[in-house]
Scaffold this motif. Structure first.
Motif, PDB file in Angstrom:
ATOM      1  N   GLU A   1       0.815  -1.211   0.000  1.00 20.55           N
ATOM      2  CA  GLU A   1       0.000   0.000   0.000  1.00 20.55           C
ATOM      3  C   GLU A   1       0.855   1.269   0.000  1.00 20.55           C
ATOM      4  O   GLU A   1       0.361   2.362  -0.304  1.00 20.55           O
ATOM      5  N   LEU A   2       2.141   1.142   0.364  1.00 13.39           N
ATOM      6  CA  LEU A   2       3.005   2.320   0.445  1.00 13.39           C
ATOM      7  C   LEU A   2       3.179   2.947  -0.924  1.00 13.39           C
ATOM      8  O   LEU A   2       3.370   2.254  -1.931  1.00 13.39           O
ATOM      9  N   ASP A   3       3.144   4.255  -0.979  1.00 16.85           N
ATOM     10  CA  ASP A   3       3.331   4.992  -2.235  1.00 16.85           C
ATOM     11  C   ASP A   3       4.811   5.309  -2.376  1.00 16.85           C
ATOM     12  O   ASP A   3       5.297   6.332  -1.899  1.00 16.85           O
ATOM     13  N   VAL A   4       5.545   4.398  -3.021  1.00 18.11           N
ATOM     14  CA  VAL A   4       6.995   4.570  -3.149  1.00 18.11           C
ATOM     15  C   VAL A   4       7.369   4.456  -4.616  1.00 18.11           C
ATOM     16  O   VAL A   4       6.634   3.920  -5.432  1.00 18.11           O
ATOM     17  N   ASN A   5       8.545   4.960  -4.931  1.00 21.35           N
ATOM     18  CA  ASN A   5       9.038   4.931  -6.311  1.00 21.35           C
ATOM     19  C   ASN A   5      10.372   4.206  -6.341  1.00 21.35           C
ATOM     20  O   ASN A   5      11.379   4.723  -5.880  1.00 21.35           O
ATOM     21  N   LEU A   6      10.354   3.010  -6.886  1.00 22.42           N
ATOM     22  CA  LEU A   6      11.570   2.201  -6.947  1.00 22.42           C
ATOM     23  C   LEU A   6      12.629   2.859  -7.815  1.00 22.42           C
ATOM     24  O   LEU A   6      13.821   2.826  -7.503  1.00 22.42           O
ATOM     25  N   SER A   7      12.199   3.499  -8.889  1.00 20.23           N
ATOM     26  CA  SER A   7      13.157   4.136  -9.808  1.00 20.23           C
ATOM     27  C   SER A   7      13.941   5.234  -9.106  1.00 20.23           C
ATOM     28  O   SER A   7      15.157   5.370  -9.300  1.00 20.23           O
ATOM     29  N   ASP A   8      13.255   6.031  -8.274  1.00 17.11           N
ATOM     30  CA  ASP A   8      13.947   7.096  -7.545  1.00 17.11           C
ATOM     31  C   ASP A   8      14.996   6.518  -6.610  1.00 17.11           C
ATOM     32  O   ASP A   8      16.093   7.070  -6.460  1.00 17.11           O
ATOM     33  N   ALA A   9      14.671   5.387  -5.973  1.00 14.98           N
ATOM     34  CA  ALA A   9      15.610   4.775  -5.043  1.00 14.98           C
ATOM     35  C   ALA A   9      16.818   4.186  -5.749  1.00 14.98           C
ATOM     36  O   ALA A   9      17.870   4.001  -5.142  1.00 14.98           O
ATOM     37  N   MET A  10      16.690   3.925  -7.068  1.00 14.11           N
ATOM     38  CA  MET A  10      17.790   3.321  -7.829  1.00 14.11           C
ATOM     39  C   MET A  10      18.697   4.361  -8.487  1.00 14.11           C
ATOM     40  O   MET A  10      19.749   4.015  -9.024  1.00 14.11           O
ATOM     41  N   LYS A  11      18.302   5.626  -8.444  1.00 12.58           N
ATOM     42  CA  LYS A  11      19.067   6.651  -9.155  1.00 12.58           C
ATOM     43  C   LYS A  11      20.480   6.823  -8.619  1.00 12.58           C
ATOM     44  O   LYS A  11      21.367   7.290  -9.325  1.00 12.58           O
ATOM     45  N   GLY A  12      20.692   6.458  -7.369  1.00 11.30           N
ATOM     46  CA  GLY A  12      22.022   6.588  -6.794  1.00 11.30           C
ATOM     47  C   GLY A  12      22.934   5.419  -7.101  1.00 11.30           C
ATOM     48  O   GLY A  12      24.020   5.324  -6.524  1.00 11.30           O
ATOM     49  N   GLY A  13      22.516   4.530  -7.984  1.00 10.01           N
ATOM     50  CA  GLY A  13      23.361   3.410  -8.366  1.00 10.01           C
ATOM     51  C   GLY A  13      23.042   2.115  -7.661  1.00 10.01           C
ATOM     52  O   GLY A  13      23.837   1.177  -7.663  1.00 10.01           O
ATOM     53  N   LEU A  14      21.876   2.039  -7.038  1.00 12.99           N
ATOM     54  CA  LEU A  14      21.486   0.817  -6.333  1.00 12.99           C
ATOM     55  C   LEU A  14      20.863  -0.178  -7.294  1.00 12.99           C
ATOM     56  O   LEU A  14      20.238   0.195  -8.286  1.00 12.99           O
ATOM     57  N   SER A  15      21.024  -1.462  -6.984  1.00 19.03           N
ATOM     58  CA  SER A  15      20.307  -2.494  -7.722  1.00 19.03           C
ATOM     59  C   SER A  15      18.863  -2.509  -7.245  1.00 19.03           C
ATOM     60  O   SER A  15      18.539  -1.954  -6.191  1.00 19.03           O
ATOM     61  N   PRO A  16      17.953  -3.147  -7.993  1.00 13.86           N
ATOM     62  CA  PRO A  16      16.571  -3.233  -7.525  1.00 13.86           C
ATOM     63  C   PRO A  16      16.451  -3.863  -6.141  1.00 13.86           C
ATOM     64  O   PRO A  16      15.651  -3.405  -5.320  1.00 13.86           O
ATOM     65  N   VAL A  17      17.225  -4.924  -5.872  1.00 10.25           N
ATOM     66  CA  VAL A  17      17.156  -5.580  -4.568  1.00 10.25           C
ATOM     67  C   VAL A  17      17.574  -4.623  -3.461  1.00 10.25           C
ATOM     68  O   VAL A  17      16.932  -4.548  -2.403  1.00 10.25           O
ATOM     69  N   GLN A  18      18.644  -3.852  -3.682  1.00 10.31           N
ATOM     70  CA  GLN A  18      19.089  -2.885  -2.673  1.00 10.31           C
ATOM     71  C   GLN A  18      18.062  -1.779  -2.482  1.00 10.31           C
ATOM     72  O   GLN A  18      17.836  -1.313  -1.361  1.00 10.31           O
ATOM     73  N   ALA A  19      17.421  -1.371  -3.577  1.00 11.09           N
ATOM     74  CA  ALA A  19      16.381  -0.351  -3.477  1.00 11.09           C
ATOM     75  C   ALA A  19      15.204  -0.869  -2.659  1.00 11.09           C
ATOM     76  O   ALA A  19      14.643  -0.147  -1.827  1.00 11.09           O
ATOM     77  N   TYR A  20      14.836  -2.126  -2.867  1.00 10.22           N
ATOM     78  CA  TYR A  20      13.762  -2.723  -2.069  1.00 10.22           C
ATOM     79  C   TYR A  20      14.124  -2.712  -0.587  1.00 10.22           C
ATOM     80  O   TYR A  20      13.283  -2.450   0.273  1.00 10.22           O
ATOM     81  N   GLU A  21      15.388  -2.994  -0.277  1.00 12.58           N
ATOM     82  CA  GLU A  21      15.809  -3.032   1.122  1.00 12.58           C
ATOM     83  C   GLU A  21      15.692  -1.652   1.768  1.00 12.58           C
ATOM     84  O   GLU A  21      15.305  -1.525   2.931  1.00 12.58           O
ATOM     85  N   ILE A  22      16.024  -0.609   1.017  1.00 14.85           N
ATOM     86  CA  ILE A  22      15.920   0.751   1.555  1.00 14.85           C
ATOM     87  C   ILE A  22      14.455   1.135   1.750  1.00 14.85           C
ATOM     88  O   ILE A  22      14.068   1.723   2.764  1.00 14.85           O
ATOM     89  N   LEU A  23      13.629   0.772   0.786  1.00 19.78           N
ATOM     90  CA  LEU A  23      12.224   1.165   0.833  1.00 19.78           C
ATOM     91  C   LEU A  23      11.399   0.342   1.814  1.00 19.78           C
ATOM     92  O   LEU A  23      10.499   0.853   2.472  1.00 19.78           O
ATOM     93  N   TYR A  24      11.703  -0.961   1.885  1.00 19.52           N
ATOM     94  CA  TYR A  24      10.840  -1.859   2.643  1.00 19.52           C
ATOM     95  C   TYR A  24      11.551  -2.615   3.773  1.00 19.52           C
ATOM     96  O   TYR A  24      10.909  -3.343   4.526  1.00 19.52           O
ATOM     97  N   GLY A  25      12.872  -2.498   3.861  1.00 21.08           N
ATOM     98  CA  GLY A  25      13.611  -3.366   4.761  1.00 21.08           C
ATOM     99  C   GLY A  25      14.054  -4.619   4.015  1.00 21.08           C
ATOM    100  O   GLY A  25      13.818  -4.753   2.811  1.00 21.08           O
ATOM    101  N   SER A  26      14.694  -5.525   4.709  1.00 22.19           N
ATOM    102  CA  SER A  26      15.243  -6.717   4.072  1.00 22.19           C
ATOM    103  C   SER A  26      14.122  -7.644   3.599  1.00 22.19           C
ATOM    104  O   SER A  26      13.272  -8.071   4.381  1.00 22.19           O
ATOM    105  N   LEU A  27      14.121  -7.939   2.288  1.00 23.01           N
ATOM    106  CA  LEU A  27      13.152  -8.856   1.710  1.00 23.01           C
ATOM    107  C   LEU A  27      13.875  -9.896   0.872  1.00 23.01           C
ATOM    108  O   LEU A  27      14.810  -9.568   0.139  1.00 23.01           O
TER     109      LEU A  27
END
Length: 362
Positions: free
Chosen positions: A115-141
């Motif tokens: 339900e969270l309104d987040v943007n994965l693309s924004d979290a990846m702009k700093g050079g993160l992989s999708p998995v790392q972006a998920y960890e920042i946005l949601y915690g370890s998954l």
């Protein structure tokens, strides 16, 4: 009638999948079980270890009523697009629930995260992989929780109810001694000619691996006009320069080690390789019509009856290859051509001929 959907790759089909099928029926009380399954290539950008027809047939033999193909353009993509395509197939198939495996098995938390309104693309702009972006946005998954999160997102507003079951092992676990071993462990065992009969009912005599395509990938990449590469799907941010730089390495695993990083995971690299070998253009993806058909791979009589009902409701059922809409049909045939590349002449011809035939009916 209760109709439940599951999403799988069955690469290969194993005891854990039998557990998933049985628990799904127990939890949902469904009358009909439908699976949408990746075709000849899977989400990690690899060829399936054996053909989609063999895997679909095995699934029906072990409790699935109907297996529908997840089109290549969704199967060989990141978790969000994979989930969207799979859920769209199941929506067309008329399911009222889906059941997926999850490491956390905490559906309440997964639904809250979705339900969270987040943007994965924004979290990846700093050079993160999708998995790392998920960890920042949601915690370890873990891998299946990431997929589960995307399934739940794709279901929003559909009225389809999600269920989860506890995953019995880690996605990348290599222990081959257990009755329920991961697909990764089973592929490892098959590749290294280890006995794995206790963990899978499939007999795989001629397995296919991504490294079997490496010479072809090198040839395509190194003979193509580099200025044309950015027009190909997933060739973004100058990744083509990185691939060209290391593509002369003689061994596949050395190449993969050289090009993977925080930014570019192994799966991302492999999917990029796959789409280049398929010569998928960005325009091909942009111009695809909405997914409006069901391609049948295998079914039993219950599944066949449901297909008849769907057809009467106006759903386009592609029991014949020629019934697949042309834009998708062209891509699916190319995927079969590529899949057969490392095979013997006889098997390659069988793969191409099988693509044009009717589904497996048990």
């Amino acid at each position: 009638m209760k109709i439940t959907g599951i999403i799988a790759e069955y690469n290969p089909f194993h005891n854990g999948h039998i557990h998933h099928i049985n628990k799904t029926k127990e939890i949902t009380g469904c009358d009909l079980l439908i699976c949408t399954m990746s075709g000849h290539f899977v989400q990690r950008g690899e060829p399936a270890i054996t053909t989609k027809w063999e895997r679909a047939k095995t699934a029906v033999e072990n409790g699935v009523d109907l297996v529908l193909e997840l089109p290549f353009v969704y199967a060989a993509q990141s978790a969000a697009y994979f989930a969207k395509g799979a859920v769209d197939v199941l929506k067309l198939a008329g399911v009222d629930s889906i059941c997926f495996g999850s490491e956390s098995n905490n559906l309440e938390i997964l639904e809250q995260l979705a339900e969270l309104d987040v943007n994965l693309s924004d979290a990846m702009k700093g050079g993160l992989s999708p998995v790392q972006a998920y960890e920042i946005l949601y915690g370890s998954l873990n891998a299946n929780d990431i997929l589960a999160l995307n399934y739940i997102r794709a279901l929003q507003g559909s009225g389809i109810r999600p269920y989860s079951i506890q995953r019995t092992n880690h996605y990348h676990e290599l222990d081959t001694s257990k009755q329920i071993a991961s697909a990764t462990a089973i592929r490892y065992a098959i590749k290294n000619q280890l006995d794995i009969k206790h963990a899978t009912c499939m007999e795989i005599t001629d397995p296919i691996f991504l490294e079997d395509y490496y010479r072809y990938f090198q040839t395509v990449l190194l003979t193509m006009d580099s200025s044309a590469l950015p027009s190909y799907f997933m060739m973004d941010e100058g990744i083509e320069n990185l691939l060209i730089k290391h593509a002369r390495l003689p061994e596949f695993e050395d190449f993969i080690s050289a090009v993977t990083s925080r930014r570019y995971t192994r799966s991302k690299i492999q999917r990029t390789m796959l789409h280049l070998m398929m010569q998928t253009k960005k325009a091909d993806i942009d111009n695809l019509p909405p997914l409006n058909y069901l391609r049948v791979l295998a079914c039993n009589e219950k599944g066949r009856a449901h297909l008849k009902a769907l057809k009467e409701q106006g759903v386009l059922i592609a029991s014949k290859f020629t019934q697949i809409p042309e834009a998708y049909r062209t891509i699916e045939y190319k995927s079969s051509v590529l899949y057969g590349y490392p095979c013997s002449d006889e098997k390659r011809q069988q793969i191409l001929e099988r693509e044009l035939k009717a589904p497996v009916i048990l």
